[in-house]
Design a protein around this motif. Sequence first.
Motif, PDB file in Angstrom:
ATOM      1  N   GLU A  46       0.851  -1.191   0.000  1.00  0.00           N
ATOM      2  CA  GLU A  46       0.000   0.000   0.000  1.00  0.00           C
ATOM      3  C   GLU A  46       0.885   1.238   0.000  1.00  0.00           C
ATOM      4  O   GLU A  46       1.764   1.382   0.859  1.00  0.00           O
ATOM      5  N   ASP A  47       0.661   2.120  -0.969  1.00  0.00           N
ATOM      6  CA  ASP A  47       1.430   3.361  -1.114  1.00  0.00           C
ATOM      7  C   ASP A  47       2.930   3.099  -1.101  1.00  0.00           C
ATOM      8  O   ASP A  47       3.706   3.825  -0.473  1.00  0.00           O
ATOM      9  N   GLY A  48       3.359   2.027  -1.789  1.00  0.00           N
ATOM     10  CA  GLY A  48       4.773   1.706  -1.904  1.00  0.00           C
ATOM     11  C   GLY A  48       5.371   0.993  -0.705  1.00  0.00           C
ATOM     12  O   GLY A  48       6.553   0.669  -0.702  1.00  0.00           O
ATOM     13  N   GLU A  49       4.580   0.740   0.335  1.00  0.00           N
ATOM     14  CA  GLU A  49       5.074   0.049   1.531  1.00  0.00           C
ATOM     15  C   GLU A  49       4.569  -1.397   1.527  1.00  0.00           C
ATOM     16  O   GLU A  49       3.369  -1.640   1.423  1.00  0.00           O
ATOM     17  N   ASP A  50       5.508  -2.336   1.658  1.00  0.00           N
ATOM     18  CA  ASP A  50       5.145  -3.753   1.703  1.00  0.00           C
ATOM     19  C   ASP A  50       4.593  -4.091   3.086  1.00  0.00           C
ATOM     20  O   ASP A  50       5.239  -3.826   4.102  1.00  0.00           O
ATOM     21  N   TRP A  51       3.387  -4.694   3.112  1.00  0.00           N
ATOM     22  CA  TRP A  51       2.723  -5.023   4.368  1.00  0.00           C
ATOM     23  C   TRP A  51       2.895  -6.483   4.750  1.00  0.00           C
ATOM     24  O   TRP A  51       3.247  -6.801   5.862  1.00  0.00           O
ATOM     25  N   CYS A  52       2.607  -7.390   3.804  1.00  0.00           N
ATOM     26  CA  CYS A  52       2.668  -8.809   4.125  1.00  0.00           C
ATOM     27  C   CYS A  52       2.759  -9.639   2.853  1.00  0.00           C
ATOM     28  O   CYS A  52       2.457  -9.159   1.764  1.00  0.00           O
ATOM     29  N   ILE A  53       3.200 -10.879   3.052  1.00  0.00           N
ATOM     30  CA  ILE A  53       3.218 -11.861   1.978  1.00  0.00           C
ATOM     31  C   ILE A  53       2.291 -12.990   2.386  1.00  0.00           C
ATOM     32  O   ILE A  53       2.331 -13.460   3.527  1.00  0.00           O
ATOM     33  N   GLY A  54       1.461 -13.413   1.466  1.00  0.00           N
ATOM     34  CA  GLY A  54       0.563 -14.527   1.711  1.00  0.00           C
ATOM     35  C   GLY A  54       0.898 -15.694   0.806  1.00  0.00           C
ATOM     36  O   GLY A  54       1.364 -15.499  -0.323  1.00  0.00           O
ATOM     37  N   MET A  55       0.704 -16.881   1.343  1.00  0.00           N
ATOM     38  CA  MET A  55       0.954 -18.095   0.572  1.00  0.00           C
ATOM     39  C   MET A  55       0.211 -19.254   1.221  1.00  0.00           C
ATOM     40  O   MET A  55      -0.253 -19.148   2.343  1.00  0.00           O
ATOM     41  N   ARG A  56       0.084 -20.333   0.474  1.00  0.00           N
ATOM     42  CA  ARG A  56      -0.421 -21.586   1.032  1.00  0.00           C
ATOM     43  C   ARG A  56       0.778 -22.389   1.523  1.00  0.00           C
ATOM     44  O   ARG A  56       1.858 -22.318   0.951  1.00  0.00           O
TER      45      ARG A  56
END
Length: 91
Positions: free
Chosen positions: A23-33
């Motif tokens: 969001e707005d160039g800031e990485d928040w999280c990575i999701g995966m299985r």
Amino acid sequence: MTIIEGDTLPDTLPFRNLVLAREDGEDWCIGMRCPCGCGERLELMLLKEVRPRWDARIDRRGHVTLHPSVWLKQGCRSHFWLRDGRVIWCE
């Protein structure tokens, strides 16, 4: 790796791909299985002020490296590293 705009992951994650919420160039999280095949939905936080948190590096080819390892304390109890887009299982 699929990059989405926003601070939350979609409800449904792909089975063999990572999703990065930015969001707005800031990485928040990575999701995966979970790569063991159990289908567990994993959300790995990247924000500096959050605990636990991971650091992510994405190379020119789009391969992701995460630090530290991912260790599920419940469920399938998988423990692995993600390095250069490959899962490396811990003993």
